[in-house]
Scaffold this motif. Structure first.
Motif, PDB file in Angstrom:
ATOM      1  N   PHE A  74       0.829  -1.201   0.000  1.00 24.89           N
ATOM      2  CA  PHE A  74       0.000   0.000   0.000  1.00 24.89           C
ATOM      3  C   PHE A  74       0.866   1.255   0.000  1.00 24.89           C
ATOM      4  O   PHE A  74       2.012   1.223   0.448  1.00 24.89           O
ATOM      5  N   MET A  76       0.445   4.928   1.724  1.00 26.84           N
ATOM      6  CA  MET A  76      -0.338   5.712   2.664  1.00 26.84           C
ATOM      7  C   MET A  76      -0.222   7.197   2.321  1.00 26.84           C
ATOM      8  O   MET A  76       0.879   7.722   2.161  1.00 26.84           O
ATOM      9  N   ASP A  80      -4.422   8.914   5.980  1.00 23.92           N
ATOM     10  CA  ASP A  80      -4.389   7.465   6.125  1.00 23.92           C
ATOM     11  C   ASP A  80      -3.686   7.118   7.426  1.00 23.92           C
ATOM     12  O   ASP A  80      -2.741   7.802   7.839  1.00 23.92           O
ATOM     13  N   PHE A  82      -1.931   3.743   9.681  1.00 25.71           N
ATOM     14  CA  PHE A  82      -1.392   2.420   9.385  1.00 25.71           C
ATOM     15  C   PHE A  82      -0.687   1.796  10.572  1.00 25.71           C
ATOM     16  O   PHE A  82      -0.485   2.442  11.604  1.00 25.71           O
ATOM     17  N   TYR A 130     -12.325   0.643   7.124  1.00 23.35           N
ATOM     18  CA  TYR A 130     -10.989   0.958   6.608  1.00 23.35           C
ATOM     19  C   TYR A 130     -10.239  -0.318   6.256  1.00 23.35           C
ATOM     20  O   TYR A 130      -9.604  -0.410   5.202  1.00 23.35           O
ATOM     21  N   LEU A 131     -10.316  -1.320   7.135  1.00 22.20           N
ATOM     22  CA  LEU A 131      -9.658  -2.592   6.850  1.00 22.20           C
ATOM     23  C   LEU A 131     -10.285  -3.270   5.643  1.00 22.20           C
ATOM     24  O   LEU A 131      -9.577  -3.890   4.831  1.00 22.20           O
ATOM     25  N   LYS A 133     -11.591  -1.766   3.087  1.00 24.55           N
ATOM     26  CA  LYS A 133     -11.057  -1.053   1.923  1.00 24.55           C
ATOM     27  C   LYS A 133      -9.663  -1.544   1.583  1.00 24.55           C
ATOM     28  O   LYS A 133      -9.337  -1.795   0.407  1.00 24.55           O
ATOM     29  N   ARG A 134      -8.817  -1.709   2.587  1.00 23.65           N
ATOM     30  CA  ARG A 134      -7.449  -2.156   2.345  1.00 23.65           C
ATOM     31  C   ARG A 134      -7.409  -3.584   1.807  1.00 23.65           C
ATOM     32  O   ARG A 134      -6.578  -3.913   0.950  1.00 23.65           O
ATOM     33  N   GLU A 137      -8.172  -3.416  -1.801  1.00 22.53           N
ATOM     34  CA  GLU A 137      -7.017  -2.897  -2.536  1.00 22.53           C
ATOM     35  C   GLU A 137      -5.946  -3.971  -2.678  1.00 22.53           C
ATOM     36  O   GLU A 137      -5.309  -4.093  -3.734  1.00 22.53           O
ATOM     37  N   LEU A 138      -5.752  -4.754  -1.620  1.00 22.30           N
ATOM     38  CA  LEU A 138      -4.753  -5.814  -1.671  1.00 22.30           C
ATOM     39  C   LEU A 138      -5.149  -6.886  -2.677  1.00 22.30           C
ATOM     40  O   LEU A 138      -4.301  -7.406  -3.415  1.00 22.30           O
TER      41      LEU A 138
END
Length: 230
Positions: A74, A76, A80, A82, A130-131, A133-134, A137-138
């Motif tokens: 990712f 940031m 953001d 992290f 948020y997790l 979303k990540r 993305e991953l």
């Protein structure tokens, strides 16, 4: 109370729903640190001691193979936050973190951040979307690295930054991302030389050109076609 700090933290998703008084108490626990570009914040496997929010600049998270090859995860950007996994499982860093550009970060101790989450369920609850979303993305990144070529990944990266930071000019959309070819390579999983060749090819196709050290997109539709080329 530092009003700028309070205003900034209230704009971060995980603190957005906190009453002002409670946010003021939390804000005092954050410290502002400035880092030069390509400063390593932590290594995968190290004990996690802090939680970070980006105020300015960018930070990249990545994994390293035994032979030193990088797997990008990712990038940031401002607002953001992290290093979430160690907050939840008290385990070491699952990835490494390095500043991609000069960066300013709000930093708080991990144990203190855990206390805040326990005292304020709405803060912990804000981590879930948020997790999610990540994770999405991953999943998209994994697909890109497995099924697309470098030119496609580069075109997609340029589109993302252009949509977020692009500035329309009479000569095209100007992109002031401040990244070297080596740093771009970090983000799309390839070597600096390959990035250089791909950008040269884009220029030869009339998709973009360089102007005063910045990229200018000449043909948005052509760039989109390159980004959709599987």
């Amino acid at each position: 109370m530092d009003q700028h700090r309070l205003s900034f933290l209230s704009s971060v998703a995980m603190f957005a729903n906190l009453p002002r008084k409670e946010l003021e108490e939390i804000a005092d626990d954050f410290h502002i640190h400035t880092y030069a570009s390509e400063t390593t914040l932590f290594w995968e496997g190290e004990e996690a001691k802090a939680f970070y929010i980006v105020a300015a600049g960018r930070v990249r998270l990545y994994k390293l193979s035994p032979d030193g090859r990088e797997q990008p995860l990712f990038v940031m950007r401002p607002r953001d936050f992290f290093d979430i996994p160690p907050l939840l499982d008290n385990q070491p860093h699952p990835a490494s973190g390095t500043t991609l550009t000069d960066a300013r970060l709000y930093v708080i101790g991990r144990s203190r951040m855990v206390e805040i989450m326990q005292r304020h369920p709405q803060v912990a609850g804000a981590l879930l979307p948020y997790l999610s979303k990540r994770l999405r993305e991953l999943a998209a990144l994994t697909g890109d690295l497995a099924f697309t070529n470098v030119s496609t990944r580069l075109a997609r990266l340029i589109l993302i930054y252009a949509r977020e930071e692009g500035k329309p000019t009479p000569h095209g959309i100007q992109l002031s991302w401040g990244l070297s070819h080596r740093q771009i390579g970090y983000l799309i999983g390839t070597a600096r030389e390959v990035v250089t060749r791909s950008l040269r090819h884009f220029k030869q196709q009339g998709v973009l050109h360089s102007e005063h050290g910045r990229l200018v997109i000449d043909d948005w539709e052509a760039l989109q076609e390159l980004a959709n080329n599987l």
